[in-house]
Scaffold this motif. Structure first.
Motif, PDB file in Angstrom:
ATOM      1  N   GLY A  95     -14.742  13.818   0.973  1.00  0.00           N
ATOM      2  CA  GLY A  95     -13.421  14.446   1.006  1.00  0.00           C
ATOM      3  C   GLY A  95     -13.574  15.919   0.625  1.00  0.00           C
ATOM      4  N   ASP A  96     -12.952  16.815   1.387  1.00  0.00           N
ATOM      5  CA  ASP A  96     -13.226  18.240   1.192  1.00  0.00           C
ATOM      6  C   ASP A  96     -12.624  18.846  -0.071  1.00  0.00           C
ATOM      7  N   LEU A  97     -11.540  18.275  -0.574  1.00  0.00           N
ATOM      8  CA  LEU A  97     -10.918  18.914  -1.744  1.00  0.00           C
ATOM      9  C   LEU A  97     -11.634  18.580  -3.046  1.00  0.00           C
ATOM     10  N   ALA A 122      -1.842  15.381   6.899  1.00  0.00           N
ATOM     11  CA  ALA A 122      -2.652  14.921   5.764  1.00  0.00           C
ATOM     12  C   ALA A 122      -2.174  15.567   4.466  1.00  0.00           C
ATOM     13  N   THR A 123      -2.265  14.831   3.374  1.00  0.00           N
ATOM     14  CA  THR A 123      -1.800  15.364   2.081  1.00  0.00           C
ATOM     15  C   THR A 123      -2.961  15.513   1.100  1.00  0.00           C
ATOM     16  N   ILE A 124      -2.712  16.306   0.051  1.00  0.00           N
ATOM     17  CA  ILE A 124      -3.793  16.483  -0.930  1.00  0.00           C
ATOM     18  C   ILE A 124      -3.977  15.197  -1.748  1.00  0.00           C
ATOM     19  N   LYS A 163       0.875  -1.192   0.000  1.00  0.00           N
ATOM     20  CA  LYS A 163       0.000   0.000   0.000  1.00  0.00           C
ATOM     21  C   LYS A 163       0.896   1.221   0.000  1.00  0.00           C
ATOM     22  N   PHE A 164       0.476   2.264  -0.711  1.00  0.00           N
ATOM     23  CA  PHE A 164       1.178   3.538  -0.589  1.00  0.00           C
ATOM     24  C   PHE A 164       0.729   4.182   0.718  1.00  0.00           C
ATOM     25  N   LEU A 165       1.694   4.728   1.444  1.00  0.00           N
ATOM     26  CA  LEU A 165       1.362   5.437   2.682  1.00  0.00           C
ATOM     27  C   LEU A 165       1.888   6.863   2.558  1.00  0.00           C
ATOM     28  N   SER A 166       0.969   7.826   2.648  1.00  0.00           N
ATOM     29  CA  SER A 166       1.398   9.226   2.558  1.00  0.00           C
ATOM     30  C   SER A 166       1.386   9.801   3.978  1.00  0.00           C
ATOM     31  N   GLY A 167       0.415  10.646   4.333  1.00  0.00           N
ATOM     32  CA  GLY A 167       0.370  11.135   5.722  1.00  0.00           C
ATOM     33  C   GLY A 167      -0.089  10.054   6.691  1.00  0.00           C
ATOM     34  N   GLY A 168      -0.956   9.171   6.207  1.00  0.00           N
ATOM     35  CA  GLY A 168      -1.473   8.082   7.046  1.00  0.00           C
ATOM     36  C   GLY A 168      -2.700   8.447   7.871  1.00  0.00           C
ATOM     37  N   THR A 169      -3.229   9.673   7.709  1.00  0.00           N
ATOM     38  CA  THR A 169      -4.361  10.083   8.560  1.00  0.00           C
ATOM     39  C   THR A 169      -5.653   9.361   8.179  1.00  0.00           C
ATOM     40  N   ASP A 170      -5.646   8.695   7.050  1.00  0.00           N
ATOM     41  CA  ASP A 170      -6.793   7.871   6.667  1.00  0.00           C
ATOM     42  C   ASP A 170      -6.415   6.389   6.786  1.00  0.00           C
ATOM     43  N   LEU A 171      -5.350   6.003   6.108  1.00  0.00           N
ATOM     44  CA  LEU A 171      -4.975   4.582   6.055  1.00  0.00           C
ATOM     45  C   LEU A 171      -4.652   4.018   7.439  1.00  0.00           C
ATOM     46  N   ASN A 172      -4.010   4.817   8.276  1.00  0.00           N
ATOM     47  CA  ASN A 172      -3.591   4.298   9.579  1.00  0.00           C
ATOM     48  C   ASN A 172      -4.752   4.016  10.523  1.00  0.00           C
TER      49      ASN A 172
HETATM   50  C1  LIG Z   1      -9.508  13.583  12.934  1.00  0.00           C
HETATM   51  C2  LIG Z   1      -9.593  13.597  11.436  1.00  0.00           C
HETATM   52  C3  LIG Z   1     -10.154  14.705  10.810  1.00  0.00           C
HETATM   53  C4  LIG Z   1     -10.257  14.735   9.414  1.00  0.00           C
HETATM   54  N1  LIG Z   1     -10.827  15.819   8.837  1.00  0.00           N
HETATM   55  C5  LIG Z   1     -11.000  15.844   7.502  1.00  0.00           C
HETATM   56  C6  LIG Z   1     -11.652  16.938   6.891  1.00  0.00           C
HETATM   57  O1  LIG Z   1     -12.043  17.912   7.534  1.00  0.00           O
HETATM   58  N2  LIG Z   1     -11.826  16.889   5.547  1.00  0.00           N
HETATM   59  C7  LIG Z   1     -11.405  15.821   4.808  1.00  0.00           C
HETATM   60  O2  LIG Z   1     -11.597  15.846   3.593  1.00  0.00           O
HETATM   61  N3  LIG Z   1     -10.767  14.775   5.353  1.00  0.00           N
HETATM   62  C8  LIG Z   1     -10.557  14.757   6.684  1.00  0.00           C
HETATM   63  N4  LIG Z   1      -9.933  13.687   7.262  1.00  0.00           N
HETATM   64  C9  LIG Z   1      -9.505  12.547   6.430  1.00  0.00           C
HETATM   65  C10 LIG Z   1      -8.003  12.542   6.033  1.00  0.00           C
HETATM   66  O3  LIG Z   1      -7.251  13.285   6.950  1.00  0.00           O
HETATM   67  C11 LIG Z   1      -7.786  13.159   4.652  1.00  0.00           C
HETATM   68  O4  LIG Z   1      -8.493  12.448   3.684  1.00  0.00           O
HETATM   69  C12 LIG Z   1      -6.308  13.250   4.254  1.00  0.00           C
HETATM   70  O5  LIG Z   1      -6.151  14.189   3.223  1.00  0.00           O
HETATM   71  C13 LIG Z   1      -5.698  11.935   3.812  1.00  0.00           C
HETATM   72  O6  LIG Z   1      -4.366  12.174   3.422  1.00  0.00           O
HETATM   73  P1  LIG Z   1      -3.156  11.265   3.928  1.00  0.00           P
HETATM   74  O7  LIG Z   1      -1.923  11.773   3.289  1.00  0.00           O
HETATM   75  O8  LIG Z   1      -3.143  11.185   5.397  1.00  0.00           O
HETATM   76  O9  LIG Z   1      -3.600   9.872   3.297  1.00  0.00           O
HETATM   77  P2  LIG Z   1      -3.130   8.384   3.661  1.00  0.00           P
HETATM   78  O10 LIG Z   1      -3.857   7.914   4.858  1.00  0.00           O
HETATM   79  O11 LIG Z   1      -1.655   8.280   3.664  1.00  0.00           O
HETATM   80  O12 LIG Z   1      -3.666   7.644   2.370  1.00  0.00           O
HETATM   81  C14 LIG Z   1      -5.045   7.524   2.068  1.00  0.00           C
HETATM   82  C15 LIG Z   1      -5.219   6.579   0.865  1.00  0.00           C
HETATM   83  O13 LIG Z   1      -4.703   7.171  -0.308  1.00  0.00           O
HETATM   84  C16 LIG Z   1      -3.638   6.396  -0.875  1.00  0.00           C
HETATM   85  N5  LIG Z   1      -2.666   7.386  -1.349  1.00  0.00           N
HETATM   86  C17 LIG Z   1      -2.159   8.429  -0.657  1.00  0.00           C
HETATM   87  N6  LIG Z   1      -1.418   9.219  -1.458  1.00  0.00           N
HETATM   88  C18 LIG Z   1      -1.432   8.647  -2.689  1.00  0.00           C
HETATM   89  C19 LIG Z   1      -0.864   8.995  -3.947  1.00  0.00           C
HETATM   90  N7  LIG Z   1      -0.117  10.082  -4.122  1.00  0.00           N
HETATM   91  N8  LIG Z   1      -1.110   8.178  -5.015  1.00  0.00           N
HETATM   92  C20 LIG Z   1      -1.864   7.048  -4.846  1.00  0.00           C
HETATM   93  N9  LIG Z   1      -2.429   6.670  -3.694  1.00  0.00           N
HETATM   94  C21 LIG Z   1      -2.224   7.469  -2.616  1.00  0.00           C
HETATM   95  C22 LIG Z   1      -3.159   5.481   0.246  1.00  0.00           C
HETATM   96  O14 LIG Z   1      -2.647   4.272  -0.256  1.00  0.00           O
HETATM   97  C23 LIG Z   1      -4.456   5.267   1.018  1.00  0.00           C
HETATM   98  O15 LIG Z   1      -5.206   4.262   0.409  1.00  0.00           O
HETATM   99  C24 LIG Z   1      -9.779  13.636   8.645  1.00  0.00           C
HETATM  100  C25 LIG Z   1      -9.178  12.541   9.285  1.00  0.00           C
HETATM  101  C26 LIG Z   1      -9.085  12.517  10.660  1.00  0.00           C
HETATM  102  C27 LIG Z   1      -8.443  11.337  11.332  1.00  0.00           C
END
Ligand SMILES: Cc1cc2nc3c(=O)[nH]c(=O)nc-3n(C[C@H](O)[C@H](O)[C@H](O)COP(=O)(O)OP(=O)(O)OC[C@H]3O[C@@H](n4cnc5c(N)ncnc54)[C@H](O)[C@@H]3O)c2cc1C
Ligand code: FES
Ligand code: FES
Length: 470
Positions: free
Chosen positions: A298-300, A285-287, A206-215
């Motif tokens: 998802g907000d974006l 978290a990343t875009i 799995k790709f892991l970026s910020g991990g705020t969703d996957l983790n």
């Molecule tokens: C407390 C809390 C509050 C939150 N609030 C919001 C909010 O207000 N609005 C909102 O929209 N979301 C919110 N989120 C959800 C989450 O934070 C976002 O969706 C965030 O942008 C995910 O980014 P990440 O880098 O952490 O993703 P990750 O958890 O690293 O990855 C998410 C998924 O995307 C895949 N992935 C990541 N990057 C890539 C890439 N470049 N190419 C291919 N696959 C990829 C991973 O394999 C995984 O399946 C919240 C989460 C939490 C825990």
């Protein structure tokens, strides 16, 4: 910069730790508390909502400390980084200015939340921004306190608004290629070339970026062996480039950084980005992660959709360009192949005669996931709707442009277009009822949005919070 090259290492409170033979995969929070015995960092909700676990992070890219939720990140993704816990901020013999101010102003009662608040607040002292009430509220929006009622906390920070501290220096510990923690192996490629070699070699990952969703998917880490490719050190994925008409932005750019770079050029999306989680979430978290979750809320997504965003992908079959409106396929699914990631996004800036709006509706103003989010890009000419694109999240299983609804309004006067849209909304929008709101509620909110759009356009206002009265 202090150079000590050791792989599989990270630095906590200025001290280097090498990771060896951990028999189970672990969050940064659990590691700090159980292996380092630093109990100042607390565990509350364990899912990013309370801020009790806040720590500061410094890395090679952003040498200014940023606050994150340590419960949301895995130790394996933190290799090479510098972590500062509350014990690294100050102690009873040597309180830092925030702790002193908390004591003087009774900002701590049971004290459980206090380390988290002090960590979040400390980013204010490292920042160059003017510390005002709005900034204090935003900085603390990811930290919960059930005792104080917040007023003494805010007051204690207002009292030190002119205090500034120099950020701690980043300590280099060398690059990690891969680290095994329990059954999980974390790979750390540094370039797309290194990534390609990995993609050809390993099969299940799995790709892991910020991990705020996957983790948050805990079973991913505990039930079976896993390969996780951490993509945040790949330099090509963090590039940012503005041209006159477009913004090209790498997929690993954090939401907070995105907020910073769009603040002046796309102020219309500021409010929605400010309400994205909290700084603790936005710093991690990343875009790319946001779009790849393919979440209907998802907000974006609605904003990127109306702005005609294209995404460039990279994988074993080379590069390809995909229009975002063809990216989402169904609930939390998209067109990416297993060995393909998003490299960057190319966002078209709104043309001069277009107005952009983005609105988010959630149960709480801060730190909450949307019930509904809507973006509109519209051009009014000769008092008629010359062009309009409405995109929404939270009204179906995936975020989408509502082409039928938009088409219906084109060519009409503003009043007629809004009326037609409102009267026919249920033909184009079929939300579900869930914990966040009923289908009827969502329809009513959407109607409210169309009314707000009408009022804003008549007042010739572009960038308005839904809460503000024109
Ligand atoms: C407390 C809390 C509050 C939150 N609030 C919001 C909010 O207000 N609005 C909102 O929209 N979301 C919110 N989120 C959800 C989450 O934070 C976002 O969706 C965030 O942008 C995910 O980014 P990440 O880098 O952490 O993703 P990750 O958890 O690293 O990855 C998410 C998924 O995307 C895949 N992935 C990541 N990057 C890539 C890439 N470049 N190419 C291919 N696959 C990829 C991973 O394999 C995984 O399946 C919240 C989460 C939490 C825990
Ligand atoms: S323990 Fe609540 S945010 Fe981490
Ligand atoms: S002081 Fe008790 S939770 Fe904040």
């Amino acid at each position: 910069m202090n150079k000590v090259a050791t792989k599989n290492s990270l630095v906590v409170n200025g001290k280097k730790f090498q990771i060896e033979k951990l028999d189970y995969d672990i969050t940064l929070l659990d590691w700090i508390r159980t292996k380092l015995n630093l109990k100042g960092t607390k565990e509350g909700c364990n899912e990013g909502d309370c801020g009790a676990c806040s720590v500061l992070v410094i890395d090679r890219v952003s040498t200014k400390p940023r606050s994150i939720n340590s419960c949301l990140v895995r130790l394996g993704q933190m290799m090479g980084k510098n972590i500062i816990t509350i014990e690294g901020i100050g102690n009873t013999k040597n309180l830092n200015p925030i702790q002193k101010s908390f004591v003087r102003n009774n900002a701590s009662q049971c004290g459980f939340c206090t380390p988290g608040f002090v960590i979040s607040a400390s980013t204010l002292l490292y920042s160059q921004k003017e510390i005002n009430e709005e900034l204090i509220h935003d900085t603390l929006s990811g930290n919960l306190c059930r005792c104080t009622g917040y007023t003494p906390i805010i007051e204690s920070l207002k009292k030190i608004k002119n205090t500034r501290l120099l950020p701690p220096k980043f300590i280099e510990v060398g690059m990690t290629e891969k680290v095994q923690i329990g059954k999980a192996i974390y790979f750390h490629p540094k370039s797309l070339n290194e990534l390609l070699k990995l993609l050809k070699k390993i099969k299940r990952f799995k790709f892991l970026s910020g991990g705020t969703d996957l983790n948050l998917e805990r079973e991913v880490y505990t039930t079976s062996s896993r390969h996780l490719i951490c993509i945040n050190n790949i330099k090509e994925l963090s590039e940012i480039n503005f041209t006159k008409n477009t913004l090209k932005v790498g997929s690993t750019v954090s939401i907070e950084k995105f907020l910073e770079i769009t603040d002046k050029k796309l102020p219309q999306i500021r409010e929605i980005l400010k309400r994205f989680g909290s700084p603790l979430i936005r710093n991690q978290a990343t875009i790319g992660g946001n779009i790849c979750t393919s979440s209907p809320i998802g907000d974006l997504s609605p904003i990127f959709l109306v702005l005609g965003t294209k995404l460039n992908t990279y994988g074993v079959n080379g590069l390809r360009e995909i229009s975002l409106d063809r990216f989402f396929t169904r609930y939390r699914k998209n067109v990416l192949k297993k060995t393909e990631l998003i490299k960057n996004f190319v966002i078209s800036m709104p043309k001069k005669d277009y107005k952009l709006f983005s609105w988010k509706f959630s149960k709480r103003f801060d730190q909450d996931i949307s019930t509904l989010s809507i973006a509109v890009l519209v051009k009014i000419k000769n008092n008629k709707i010359n062009d309009i694109k409405i995109a929404a999240g939270g009204v179906s299983e995936k975020p989408e442009i509502l082409y039928g609804l938009s088409q219906l309004m084109i060519g009409e006067t503003l009043a007629e277009g809004i009326k037609k849209g409102t009267d026919n909304l249920v033909k184009y929008v079929k939300p579900i009822s869930d914990l966040r709101g009923t289908a009827e509620y969502r329809i009513n909110v959407f109607k409210g949005v169309l009314r707000k759009l009408d009022i804003s356009l008549r007042a010739n206002k572009e960038h308005k919070s839904f809460m503000e009265i024109i």
